[in-house]
Write a protein that holds these residues in place. Structure first.
Motif, PDB file in Angstrom:
ATOM      1  N   CYS A   1       0.834  -1.207   0.000  1.00 23.26           N
ATOM      2  CA  CYS A   1       0.000   0.000   0.000  1.00 23.26           C
ATOM      3  C   CYS A   1       0.865   1.252   0.000  1.00 23.26           C
ATOM      4  O   CYS A   1       0.542   2.254  -0.609  1.00 23.26           O
ATOM      5  N   HIS A   2       1.956   1.169   0.710  1.00 27.11           N
ATOM      6  CA  HIS A   2       2.885   2.297   0.719  1.00 27.11           C
ATOM      7  C   HIS A   2       3.987   1.956  -0.270  1.00 27.11           C
ATOM      8  O   HIS A   2       4.629   0.918  -0.143  1.00 27.11           O
ATOM      9  N   PRO A   3       4.206   2.850  -1.242  1.00 28.41           N
ATOM     10  CA  PRO A   3       5.193   2.551  -2.291  1.00 28.41           C
ATOM     11  C   PRO A   3       6.546   2.150  -1.717  1.00 28.41           C
ATOM     12  O   PRO A   3       7.236   1.307  -2.291  1.00 28.41           O
TER      13      PRO A   3
ATOM     14  N   ASN B   1      -1.753  -2.740  -5.471  1.00 37.06           N
ATOM     15  CA  ASN B   1      -0.499  -2.050  -5.763  1.00 37.06           C
ATOM     16  C   ASN B   1       0.663  -2.963  -6.107  1.00 37.06           C
ATOM     17  O   ASN B   1       1.805  -2.527  -6.098  1.00 37.06           O
ATOM     18  N   SER B   2       0.386  -4.227  -6.404  1.00 34.16           N
ATOM     19  CA  SER B   2       1.526  -5.035  -6.839  1.00 34.16           C
ATOM     20  C   SER B   2       1.472  -5.247  -8.345  1.00 34.16           C
ATOM     21  O   SER B   2       0.437  -5.076  -8.988  1.00 34.16           O
ATOM     22  N   ASP B   3       2.609  -5.608  -8.889  1.00 32.41           N
ATOM     23  CA  ASP B   3       2.721  -5.870 -10.324  1.00 32.41           C
ATOM     24  C   ASP B   3       2.890  -7.373 -10.498  1.00 32.41           C
ATOM     25  O   ASP B   3       3.936  -7.929 -10.173  1.00 32.41           O
ATOM     26  N   ILE B   4       1.853  -8.014 -11.001  1.00 31.32           N
ATOM     27  CA  ILE B   4       1.847  -9.471 -11.058  1.00 31.32           C
ATOM     28  C   ILE B   4       2.118  -9.926 -12.496  1.00 31.32           C
ATOM     29  O   ILE B   4       1.406  -9.522 -13.418  1.00 31.32           O
TER      30      ILE B   4
ATOM     31  N   GLY C   1      -7.978  -2.226  -9.522  1.00 28.97           N
ATOM     32  CA  GLY C   1      -7.659  -0.951 -10.166  1.00 28.97           C
ATOM     33  C   GLY C   1      -6.361  -0.324  -9.697  1.00 28.97           C
ATOM     34  O   GLY C   1      -6.103   0.844  -9.950  1.00 28.97           O
ATOM     35  N   THR C   2      -5.536  -1.103  -9.007  1.00 26.70           N
ATOM     36  CA  THR C   2      -4.209  -0.618  -8.614  1.00 26.70           C
ATOM     37  C   THR C   2      -3.191  -1.565  -9.225  1.00 26.70           C
ATOM     38  O   THR C   2      -3.553  -2.623  -9.721  1.00 26.70           O
ATOM     39  N   GLY C   3      -1.927  -1.224  -9.147  1.00 29.17           N
ATOM     40  CA  GLY C   3      -0.879  -2.121  -9.642  1.00 29.17           C
ATOM     41  C   GLY C   3      -1.127  -2.522 -11.087  1.00 29.17           C
ATOM     42  O   GLY C   3      -1.839  -1.833 -11.826  1.00 29.17           O
TER      43      GLY C   3
ATOM     44  N   CYS D   1      -9.728  -2.473 -15.880  1.00 31.81           N
ATOM     45  CA  CYS D   1      -9.280  -2.971 -17.198  1.00 31.81           C
ATOM     46  C   CYS D   1      -7.974  -2.332 -17.639  1.00 31.81           C
ATOM     47  O   CYS D   1      -7.135  -2.968 -18.259  1.00 31.81           O
ATOM     48  N   LYS D   2      -7.814  -1.060 -17.293  1.00 34.00           N
ATOM     49  CA  LYS D   2      -6.580  -0.359 -17.673  1.00 34.00           C
ATOM     50  C   LYS D   2      -5.357  -0.999 -17.028  1.00 34.00           C
ATOM     51  O   LYS D   2      -4.234  -0.778 -17.449  1.00 34.00           O
ATOM     52  N   ARG D   3      -5.592  -1.755 -15.973  1.00 33.14           N
ATOM     53  CA  ARG D   3      -4.491  -2.373 -15.248  1.00 33.14           C
ATOM     54  C   ARG D   3      -4.127  -3.742 -15.803  1.00 33.14           C
ATOM     55  O   ARG D   3      -3.248  -4.414 -15.274  1.00 33.14           O
ATOM     56  N   ILE D   4      -4.845  -4.174 -16.820  1.00 33.03           N
ATOM     57  CA  ILE D   4      -4.510  -5.447 -17.468  1.00 33.03           C
ATOM     58  C   ILE D   4      -3.721  -5.124 -18.731  1.00 33.03           C
ATOM     59  O   ILE D   4      -4.247  -4.500 -19.658  1.00 33.03           O
ATOM     60  N   LEU D   5      -2.459  -5.509 -18.747  1.00 35.98           N
ATOM     61  CA  LEU D   5      -1.625  -5.230 -19.908  1.00 35.98           C
ATOM     62  C   LEU D   5      -1.136  -6.545 -20.489  1.00 35.98           C
ATOM     63  O   LEU D   5      -1.004  -7.540 -19.780  1.00 35.98           O
ATOM     64  N   ARG D   6      -0.895  -6.527 -21.799  1.00 30.99           N
ATOM     65  CA  ARG D   6      -0.398  -7.751 -22.445  1.00 30.99           C
ATOM     66  C   ARG D   6       0.935  -7.467 -23.104  1.00 30.99           C
ATOM     67  O   ARG D   6       1.065  -6.490 -23.833  1.00 30.99           O
ATOM     68  N   SER D   7       1.873  -8.350 -22.849  1.00 32.29           N
ATOM     69  CA  SER D   7       3.193  -8.106 -23.408  1.00 32.29           C
ATOM     70  C   SER D   7       3.863  -9.414 -23.790  1.00 32.29           C
ATOM     71  O   SER D   7       3.761 -10.401 -23.071  1.00 32.29           O
TER      72      SER D   7
END
Lengths: 311, 470
Positions: A4-6, B222-225, B245-247, B274-280
């Protein structure tokens, strides 16, 4: 614990600093939560570890003791936390926790009510699921336990997502100010049926309910009581079977006339230096898996339901 | 309903995706609500218009009107006095349930004394003929009236045990008074529906296994999965739902063509999510200096996958006249995203350069793989370096051996710790007074998961203590 906190986000550049909570990993069934404190030491069977050696190292590092023994320092997650937390009560484990969160349809922004708090094992995962905008309100009638849980959530950095209150939910029900506010309710109580009318009141339309009980008699009464206000009542049991993997050499029965030795798999285990004790007979090496010999046979029954929709 | 909170909304809106559960799971249909959408129930074609603006969880029944059959909400009976609705007629459907409950309670007090000794199967028990029923229908009889008539004219109904009376009622109810339950399409319901009807489309990934993947990979806001999803987009959608809607969820693929993720569109994900779903492509994620050696990964498999796409997600159910009727079988999608007729979310954009750079710089927070067609070990070997240190990962497979090999190699290479292969076992129970037992049928297998935590790649591996890395 959460990103939650960067600053807390896991990253190649994130280094362990003074005050961080780390999980000291010895092996998969031996871990410990430690708050890093400059000048402090950790002593275990591998020797004495100076915290000051850890500061500035990335999470996931292998660190050494004065004797040359080592441990790994991991960033905490709810799963690791469940394995290291202080057991003040019987706790829920990963299989039940995961299933509860999925089946209660808990997503970011949800308001979840829980009773009792117990050791906060499930609460930690609920907090992760409702973050960043939702909230977990958890109730325990045991003042001291609630206080310890609060301290734990402070330590794991979840206190902005969790409110711990002292209240006897079985006796008093959930507070009235939650009426129609909750997306989900979770009960882990000895007599959950006593709290069901209150659960029906605090849940939103189509809100989800779960009760965890070790005994089938509890489930029986719970389900009977649920039928009044709830629909879609389903009871499950979930267990996890784990596997062990090892490379084994098996003698071939075909070649070199060694048939007399029998064709059973070699019982010989890997030696401590990594080599195998083997005779001269030809053998085939392969990676094999089998279920671990011992497992948890029962945790509890999970009963789910949904508030009847009054449209 | 405003688009922004669509994924959390409890009431349907025009253009919303719903899961229709007909007769307690007999049929499961994903539909997108529009005034023109129609659904065939039994031999009747019903408009889905009445479902718009209704609460999820509402049960509908088929009613007849002069201008044809239509769906109307069945009255919900809540048994406490103050909440009983103005019970006008149409709550017969729920009477069935009440009866069941009452019978069940009886069953507990006096143990059933009747049995099946007097029942003879000679097909003469029912005196009502097909014509009689048709005639009743023409006179506007409701489904429940027909059921009552069938019971009244059954010579054997009274002789049946209360349990089989209940079964009889249920059977007739399904035929003459079908129920349509409108559910929210979320990871749980979507996974369960596919697992029940088309398990191969989601790689036999059971809902409890999916839930474990999300936990084990610490999916949190807020994580990048990093995800390799060859299960139709179910995994990607489930992760996006949890990110709220985060990360970012990075749906990655080998080769040129992304894997199908049609199932993502069944979720009512808000634009923000949806904006948080990216394809690469995975080659874009690898450090620049490393050549694209990874591309050796089965391009052929990718091809077979895309050939599958059109048939793969053919509707969840035999929706008879799909598109011209307006029921968008959400499953069917052409690969070109250009054919977006309705206002569907645009998930799966290519990540911008800054985002890729930040992933390179920081590493992903975790990795989830559900790619039955790719070799687990080579995949993990290539992708693990993209994860931040101490990041957890979870690899799904429906076979044990690839995971065992992968785990063994990870141990040898000292790339990860906390390695474990686990297999969930899920059993459902029937809970009724004096009749509680495990359900007669169960799914015996939900797949295997290899989980672990990536560790720092330290070159100084000389260690004196012989702790096994397991």
């Amino acid at each position: 614990m959460l990103a939650c906190h960067p600053a807390k986000m896991l990253s190649f550049n994130r280094l362990i600093s003074d005050g961080d909570l780390v999980i000291v990993y010895e092996k998969h069934d031996s871990m410990k939560a430690v708050t890093v404190c400059e000048g402090s030491v950790l002593q275990n069977r591998f020797g004495v570890f100076k915290h000051s050696d850890w500061i500035g190292k990335p999470f996931g590092s292998k660190v050494f003791s004065s004797k040359g023994g080592f441990v790994h320092l991991l960033a905490p997650t709810p799963e690791l936390w469940t394995m290291v937390l202080n057991h003040r009560t019987q706790i829920l484990y990963i299989a039940d926790i995961s299933f509860v969160i999925m089946y209660l349809e808990v997503v970011p922004g949800c308001v979840v009510l829980e009773s009792g708090t117990g050791s906060g094992s499930l609460t930690t995962s609920l907090a992760r699921a409702v973050a960043p905008s939702g909230h977990v309100n958890t109730f325990d009638f045991h003042e001291q336990r609630a206080e310890s849980a609060r301290a734990d959530f402070e330590r794991t950095g979840l206190s902005s997502l969790v409110t711990v209150k002292v209240r006897d939910i079985q006796g008093e029900g959930f507070p009235d100010d939650f009426s129609g506010m909750a997306d989900s309710v979770f009960l882990d109580l000895p007599q959950p049926w006593l709290a069901i009318p209150s659960a029906a009141k605090v849940l939103r339309n189509d809100g989800t309910f779960c009760s965890f009980s070790p005994c089938i008699e509890q489930v029986q009464r719970t389900c009977e009581t649920l039928r009044t206000h709830f629909t879609d009542i389903r009871t499950f049991e979930i267990l996890l079977r784990t596997y062990e993997v090892r490379q084994e050499k098996m003698q071939s029965s075909r070649e070199d006339g060694n048939d007399s030795n029998g064709s059973l798999p070699s019982k010989r285990r890997q030696c401590s230096d990594g080599s195998y004790v083997l005779g001269s007979c030809p053998s085939i090496s392969s990676v094999m898996a089998r279920p671990c010999g011992e497992a948890r046979g029962h945790t509890g029954y999970l009963t789910f339901a949904r508030v009847k929709c009054v449209s | 309903m405003s688009e922004s909170n669509s994924s959390s909304s409890r009431v349907t809106w025009e253009g919303c995706s719903v899961l229709l559960d007909i007769n307690d799971g007999d049929r499961l249909v994903f539909a997108r609500l529009s005034p023109a959408a129609k659904l065939k129930i039994g031999n009747k074609n019903c408009s889905l218009q009445p479902l718009i603006g209704r609460a999820f969880g509402t049960v509908f029944q088929v009613d007849t009107a002069p201008n044809g059959p239509y769906l109307s909400p069945a009255q919900v009976n809540v048994n406490n006095a103050e909440e009983i609705g103005d019970g006008q007629g149409n709550n017969e459907m729920d009477k069935v349930n009440v009866n069941n409950a009452a019978q069940a309670r009886d069953g507990e007090v006096n143990v059933e004394s009747r049995d099946n000794r007097a029942l003879v199967d000679n097909n003469t028990a029912q005196s009502l003929t097909g014509e009689d029923i048709e005639a009743m229908r023409r006179q506007g009889a409701r489904g429940n009236e027909i059921i009552e008539a069938l019971i009244a004219n059954s010579a054997t109904f009274e002789k049946k045990t209360s349990f089989s009376q209940e079964k009889y009622r249920l059977k007739k109810q399904k035929k003459y008074a079908p129920k349509v339950l409108m559910r929210r399409p979320v990871a749980r319901s979507i996974c369960e529906a596919y697992f029940k009807k088309y398990p191969s489309k989601i790689g036999f990934l059971r809902v409890d296994t999916l839930s474990l993947l999300l936990s084990m990979a610490n999916v949190s806001s807020n994580s990048d999965i990093l995800v390799v999803d060859m299960v139709g987009g179910l995994l990607t959608g489930a992760v996006a739902e949890r990110l709220g809607g985060t990360g970012f969820v990075c749906n990655s693929y080998f080769g040129q063509a992304p894997y199908s993720m049609d199932i993502v569109r069944i979720f009512n994900l808000s634009d923000e999510i949806c904006k948080r779903i990216l394809r690469s492509p995975i080659s874009d994620l690898l450090p620049k200096e490393s050549p694209e050696q990874v591309l050796e990964h089965d391009v052929c498999n990718v091809e077979s996958q895309s050939n599958d796409q059109t048939s793969a997600l053919a509707s969840m159910d035999e929706i008879s006249h799909s598109s011209e009727n307006g029921i968008s079988d959400i499953g069917i999608e052409n690969t070109e995203p250009a054919i977006e007729i309705r206002k569907a979310p645009k998930a799966g954009e290519r990540p911008q350069k800054e985002i890729i750079d930040s992933w390179r710089e920081n590493g992903f927070s975790s990795l989830i793989v559900a790619a039955p067609e790719l070799d687990a070990w080579t995949l993990v070997r290539d992708l693990l370096p993209l994860l931040a240190n101490s990041a957890p990962f979870a690899i799904y497979h429906q076979y044990l051996q690839p995971l065992a090999t992968c785990m063994h190699n990870l141990q040898l290479e000292k790339m990860a710790i906390g390695l474990q292969i686990s297999e969930p076992w899920l059993r459902e129970y029937q809970v009724l007074p004096s009749r509680t037992h495990p359900c007669m049928q169960m799914s015996a297998f939900g797949g295997y998961i290899l989980s672990g935590t990536k560790i720092c790649n330290s070159t100084a591996n000389s260690s004196s203590n012989r702790t096994v890395l397991l």
